[in-house]
Design a protein around this motif. Structure first.
Motif, PDB file in Angstrom:
ATOM      1  N   ARG A 112     -45.837  22.421 -63.126  1.00 21.62           N
ATOM      2  CA  ARG A 112     -46.440  22.245 -61.789  1.00 21.62           C
ATOM      3  C   ARG A 112     -47.557  23.281 -61.610  1.00 21.62           C
ATOM      4  O   ARG A 112     -47.400  24.297 -60.945  1.00 21.62           O
ATOM      5  CB  ARG A 112     -45.387  22.398 -60.705  1.00 21.62           C
ATOM      6  N   PRO A 113     -48.687  23.037 -62.212  1.00 21.22           N
ATOM      7  CA  PRO A 113     -49.790  24.003 -62.149  1.00 21.22           C
ATOM      8  C   PRO A 113     -50.231  24.336 -60.724  1.00 21.22           C
ATOM      9  O   PRO A 113     -50.570  25.489 -60.424  1.00 21.22           O
ATOM     10  CB  PRO A 113     -50.911  23.318 -62.943  1.00 21.22           C
ATOM     11  N   GLU A 114     -50.233  23.350 -59.837  1.00 19.05           N
ATOM     12  CA  GLU A 114     -50.689  23.609 -58.464  1.00 19.05           C
ATOM     13  C   GLU A 114     -49.757  24.582 -57.755  1.00 19.05           C
ATOM     14  O   GLU A 114     -50.209  25.489 -57.032  1.00 19.05           O
ATOM     15  CB  GLU A 114     -50.777  22.288 -57.702  1.00 19.05           C
ATOM     16  N   ALA A 115     -48.447  24.406 -57.928  1.00 15.22           N
ATOM     17  CA  ALA A 115     -47.480  25.325 -57.317  1.00 15.22           C
ATOM     18  C   ALA A 115     -47.626  26.726 -57.910  1.00 15.22           C
ATOM     19  O   ALA A 115     -47.483  27.738 -57.203  1.00 15.22           O
ATOM     20  CB  ALA A 115     -46.063  24.811 -57.522  1.00 15.22           C
ATOM     21  N   ALA A 116     -47.906  26.786 -59.217  1.00 13.79           N
ATOM     22  CA  ALA A 116     -48.100  28.093 -59.847  1.00 13.79           C
ATOM     23  C   ALA A 116     -49.323  28.800 -59.270  1.00 13.79           C
ATOM     24  O   ALA A 116     -49.308  30.009 -58.998  1.00 13.79           O
ATOM     25  CB  ALA A 116     -48.244  27.934 -61.358  1.00 13.79           C
ATOM     26  N   ARG A 117     -50.420  28.030 -59.067  1.00 10.14           N
ATOM     27  CA  ARG A 117     -51.617  28.641 -58.475  1.00 10.14           C
ATOM     28  C   ARG A 117     -51.353  29.116 -57.053  1.00 10.14           C
ATOM     29  O   ARG A 117     -51.826  30.185 -56.643  1.00 10.14           O
ATOM     30  CB  ARG A 117     -52.774  27.624 -58.506  1.00 10.14           C
ATOM     31  N   GLU A 118     -50.591  28.358 -56.291  1.00  7.56           N
ATOM     32  CA  GLU A 118     -50.267  28.764 -54.919  1.00  7.56           C
ATOM     33  C   GLU A 118     -49.456  30.057 -54.918  1.00  7.56           C
ATOM     34  O   GLU A 118     -49.685  30.962 -54.098  1.00  7.56           O
ATOM     35  CB  GLU A 118     -49.488  27.644 -54.229  1.00  7.56           C
ATOM     36  N   ALA A 119     -48.507  30.132 -55.854  1.00  8.20           N
ATOM     37  CA  ALA A 119     -47.704  31.351 -55.941  1.00  8.20           C
ATOM     38  C   ALA A 119     -48.566  32.546 -56.330  1.00  8.20           C
ATOM     39  O   ALA A 119     -48.397  33.657 -55.806  1.00  8.20           O
ATOM     40  CB  ALA A 119     -46.568  31.157 -56.947  1.00  8.20           C
ATOM     41  N   MET A 120     -49.503  32.354 -57.247  1.00  8.45           N
ATOM     42  CA  MET A 120     -50.354  33.455 -57.664  1.00  8.45           C
ATOM     43  C   MET A 120     -51.316  33.881 -56.547  1.00  8.45           C
ATOM     44  O   MET A 120     -51.667  35.063 -56.416  1.00  8.45           O
ATOM     45  CB  MET A 120     -51.145  33.075 -58.915  1.00  8.45           C
ATOM     46  N   ARG A 121     -51.760  32.915 -55.722  1.00  8.04           N
ATOM     47  CA  ARG A 121     -52.588  33.293 -54.578  1.00  8.04           C
ATOM     48  C   ARG A 121     -51.787  34.155 -53.603  1.00  8.04           C
ATOM     49  O   ARG A 121     -52.311  35.114 -53.015  1.00  8.04           O
ATOM     50  CB  ARG A 121     -53.124  32.042 -53.873  1.00  8.04           C
ATOM     51  N   ALA A 122     -50.508  33.839 -53.406  1.00  7.05           N
ATOM     52  CA  ALA A 122     -49.655  34.673 -52.562  1.00  7.05           C
ATOM     53  C   ALA A 122     -49.480  36.066 -53.157  1.00  7.05           C
ATOM     54  O   ALA A 122     -49.464  37.074 -52.441  1.00  7.05           O
ATOM     55  CB  ALA A 122     -48.294  34.001 -52.376  1.00  7.05           C
ATOM     56  N   VAL A 123     -49.350  36.112 -54.511  1.00  8.72           N
ATOM     57  CA  VAL A 123     -49.260  37.416 -55.180  1.00  8.72           C
ATOM     58  C   VAL A 123     -50.528  38.222 -54.943  1.00  8.72           C
ATOM     59  O   VAL A 123     -50.483  39.428 -54.641  1.00  8.72           O
ATOM     60  CB  VAL A 123     -49.013  37.222 -56.689  1.00  8.72           C
TER      61      VAL A 123
END
Length: 400
Positions: free
Chosen positions: A227-238
């Motif tokens: 799930r690349p999109e969810a991973a990008r969202e998590a990294m933006r939160a990081v």
């Protein structure tokens, strides 16, 4: 943040005025002892022949002028002032047909010696004591060399009281010096303790942020392939959390690194508070008997944890001071969310005192918080009455 209380009425009188008053009182007493007062068969002491003649009056006037001038110089030139007062005492004594300088005529010089010993450096005080004692010795020695009568016992009493006046002044000076050292040490300790408390609060904030970063990074790693999109969202939160945490660390830890702070020592964690808790604080304070009116200007928005916490602590301390010391039943809290600054203001209509202790630790703590955030702080009585605490805390660009 106390408003300096007014001095007691007697403390407002300058030392020179006291010395002038003592001179006039002692001169009047000397003159009264040389006339027959009601109930006396004769004067306590017979006046010298010239006392009431023009030359005696001239000596009295000149001595008084020297004493008054010395009283005016006491603060600016203490040794010269003491010399003039001693000269006035000696000059006046020549008009009294006395075997030594009377105690009453030396009182003004003794009082000046006390003030010098109480307020001046030790070298100046020591010189003043030598001047006062040597004058008595020289006066008696001069009379002995001329074959005139002397009053050795009376002069010894004058010398003893002169030394006692100096010792009392020296004791007052040492007590003042000790109190100043204690105040400086206590203030430094208060600042250190406040820094440690802020560091503990920051520890909780940073630990929470790092925990969030760890969770988001772990989630991103698990779903990066599926799930690349969810991973990008998590990294933006990081990224967002990391930026906020680093901003707080830059503002706080550099200033706190001088304090010897250790973590993981079993210290109880301090719950994180913020401006969202101001309404709860107002409700609790109102229930305690002091109504708190909260006014918010601008659009409230999330703030960095360290800024939010410090703003709340400043308001909390100020409101606590109002409850304890203002003597009023209401205060006003204003929180202004400007574009680039968070402005805080707490005002009341009380007695104009703004600290929870007489040592000003509340003020020291608030100033320390604002300084660590590179803000501006002021606390002072209001011209119309009451007290005002104001702080302006810069808001980082990322959250403007």
């Amino acid at each position: 943040m106390p408003a300096t209380p007014p001095l007691p009425p007697l403390k407002r009188v300058p030392p020179g005025a006291w010395i002038a008053l003592v001179w006039f009182a002692s001169t009047l007493f000397t003159l009264l002892t040389r006339v027959r007062l009601p109930g006396e068969l004769e004067p306590e002491k017979w006046p010298a022949a010239q006392l009431y003649r023009w030359d005696g009056v001239t000596i009295t006037v000149l001595s008084t002028a020297a004493a008054l001038y010395g009283s005016r110089l006491l603060v600016r030139r203490p040794l010269l002032a003491l010399a003039l007062l001693i000269l006035a005492s000696v000059f006046e004594t020549t008009d009294l047909a006395a075997g030594g300088i009377p105690m009453t005529q030396y009182l003004a010089a003794m009082l000046a010696l006390y003030f010098i010993a109480a307020t001046r450096p030790r070298r100046t005080a020591a010189i003043a004591l030598v001047m006062a004692l040597v004058t008595l010795v020289v006066y008696e020695a001069t009379r002995l060399l001329r074959g005139w009568g002397v009053s050795t016992s009376a002069e010894l009493a004058v010398a003893l009281v002169t030394a006692i006046a100096w010792l009392l002044g020296n004791s007052a000076y040492q007590a003042h010096e000790h109190a100043e050292r204690v105040r400086a040490q206590t203030a430094a300790q208060a600042v250190t303790e406040e820094r440690l408390r802020i560091a503990r609060e920051m520890h909780d904030t940073v630990a929470h942020s790092i925990g969030i970063i760890a969770l988001q990074a772990g989630a991103a790693a698990r779903v990066a392939a599926t799930r690349p999109e969810a991973a990008r969202e998590a990294m933006r939160a990081v990224e967002t959390t990391g930026r906020e945490t680093l901003a707080g660390l830059r503002r706080m830890l550099v200033a706190l690194r001088a304090a010897d702070v250790g973590h993981g020592d079993g210290t109880e964690a301090v719950p994180t508070a913020g401006l969202d808790d101001v309404d709860r604080l107002a409700a609790e304070t109102t229930a305690a008997g002091v109504r708190v009116e909260v006014r918010r200007l601008g659009e409230p928005r999330p703030l960095p944890p360290d800024l939010d916490l410090s703003a709340f602590r400043i308001i909390q301390e100020s409101v606590t001071n109002v409850v304890r010391h203002s003597g009023t039943d209401a205060c006003r809290v204003t929180v202004d969310y400007a574009d680039d600054v968070l402005a805080l203001e707490v005002t009341d209509d009380g007695r104009g005192r703004g600290t929870s202790t007489d040592t000003g630790f509340g003020l020291a703590g608030m100033r320390e918080r604002v300084a660590l955030l590179h803000g501006e702080f002021s606390a002072a009585p209001r011209p119309e009455g009451g007290y005002r605490v104001a702080a302006r805390l810069p808001v980082p660009e990322g959250v403007r």
